[in-house]
Design an enzyme around this catalytic site. Structure first.
Site, PDB file in Angstrom:
ATOM      1  CG  ASP A  99      -1.909  -1.095   1.281  1.00  0.00           C
ATOM      2  OD1 ASP A  99      -2.198  -1.663   0.213  1.00  0.00           O
ATOM      3  OD2 ASP A  99      -2.408  -1.400   2.379  1.00  0.00           O
ATOM      4  CG  ASP A 129      -3.088  -4.275  -2.081  1.00  0.00           C
ATOM      5  OD1 ASP A 129      -4.049  -4.344  -2.871  1.00  0.00           O
ATOM      6  OD2 ASP A 129      -3.146  -4.758  -0.934  1.00  0.00           O
ATOM      7  CG  ASP A 148      -6.030  -0.103   1.132  1.00  0.00           C
ATOM      8  OD1 ASP A 148      -6.514   0.641   0.243  1.00  0.00           O
ATOM      9  OD2 ASP A 148      -5.599  -1.246   0.907  1.00  0.00           O
ATOM     10  NE  ARG A 169     -10.459  -2.851  -3.733  1.00  0.00           N
ATOM     11  CZ  ARG A 169      -9.606  -3.742  -3.283  1.00  0.00           C
ATOM     12  NH1 ARG A 169      -8.520  -3.343  -2.633  1.00  0.00           N
ATOM     13  NH2 ARG A 169      -9.810  -5.036  -3.467  1.00  0.00           N
TER      14      ARG A 169
END
Length: 326
Positions: free
Chosen positions: A139, A162, A166, A218
């Protein structure tokens, strides 16, 4: 008074606290370290009065990944100014009471990312601003392990492995504002997994004035959190979907601008069950029909805000989001 100025006034109490605590050396190093968080990061909760980062601590400047990791991992508060592009190999752990802010429009981190908190060292009360993240091996930014009161503002995030940003594992009271997401698929996950039910009752996050620029998905994808407030973001050419509310999350999608997004808002996605989602005041240009379901707790239960009209969002966000603008 403009909506932007009203938002700044609403955050004034946190700004005053930060200004009172901030040493002259920190102010001289980076005046924008005094800026105040808004949205959920501004809420007085969990023993934290808003988000002030390292305002009470010493100001330092770092020019290497090793130096950043050193100061970010110390127990004391720090205002850490990043000068230049720092090459790192993995995730740097950021612990409580830190402000990390870049110089100009080119300073940032490549090859790795920032993880806020570990299982034994909390990443609470952290501000990340004006940093460019590229080529992360995992991330780019991970807010995790019950981190709370986090503000991520005016960053540029792209081309990672990734997720770009997040928020998961019982983290709470987070604001993600004025960031530019681009050249990547998975932008902003909120909630660890369908089976991680400990996230229920947490994950209160505000996303506002971000530019989701041809990222695929997302923006965010939400599990369990409520309320999640998604307002005044600019969505352009997102291939899979805009916002997805899943696993009984409660998401308010308000005054955003969706341009050429076939599925702007979803309730449920892939193998995840449906979430509740309310939409209002959004603009859909060349975009599909949003899905809605049920009711959601109002963010005004927690904080005051004054959204810009959706029609103004493309101009405001493209002019103001990203690095070099604070």
């Amino acid at each position: 008074m403009s909506p932007l100025n009203r938002r700044r006034l609403l955050a004034g109490s946190a700004l005053a606290a930060a200004a009172a605590a901030l040493p002259r050396t920190a102010w001289a190093a980076h005046p924008s370290a005094l800026a105040a968080a808004d949205g959920f990061a501004s809420v007085d909760a969990l023993g934290q009065n808003g988000t002030t980062g390292g305002a009470a601590g010493q100001a330092v400047t770092v020019t290497s990944g090793d130096a950043l990791a050193d100061y970010a991992g110390r127990k004391e508060p720090y205002v850490i100014t990043v000068s230049g592009r720092l090459d790192v190999d993995d995730m740097i752990t950021v612990v409580a009471n830190k402000t990390i802010i870049g110089v100009g429009s080119t300073s940032g981190i490549t090859g790795g990312g920032l993880q806020l908190g570990s299982t034994t060292r909390p990443g609470n009360n952290v501000i990340i601003r004006n940093l460019r993240f590229t080529g992360a091996s995992d991330d780019s930014i991970s807010v995790t392990n019950k981190a709370h009161h986090v503000w991520i503002d005016h960053c540029d995030l792209s081309d990672g492995y990734d997720g770009l940003l997040d928020v998961k594992r019982e983290s709470d009271y987070v604001t993600v504002s004025w960031n530019h997401f681009h050249d990547h698929s998975k932008a902003a996950l909120l909630g660890h997994s369908d089976s991680y039910t400990a996230d229920r009752g947490k994950l209160r996050v505000t996303y506002h004035h971000n530019f989701f620029d041809r990222t695929d998905q997302r923006h965010p994808r939400v599990r369990f959190g409520e309320p999640v407030h998604v307002y005044n973001n600019y969505y352009r050419g997102n291939a899979l979907y805009g916002v997805a509310s899943t696993e009984d999350a409660g998401v308010l999608v308000e005054n955003n601008y969706f341009e050429n997004v076939a599925h702007p808002i979803l309730s449920g996605y892939d193998k995840s069950g449906p979430g509740r989602v309310v939409e209002r005041g959004n603009a859909y240009v060349g975009s599909g029909t949003p899905q809605t379901l049920g009711t959601v707790v109002e963010p005004r239960t927690y904080y005051a805000y004054a959204p810009d009209p959706a029609s103004a969002v493309p101009g405001l966000v493209t002019a103001g989001a990203g690095v070099g603008r604070v």
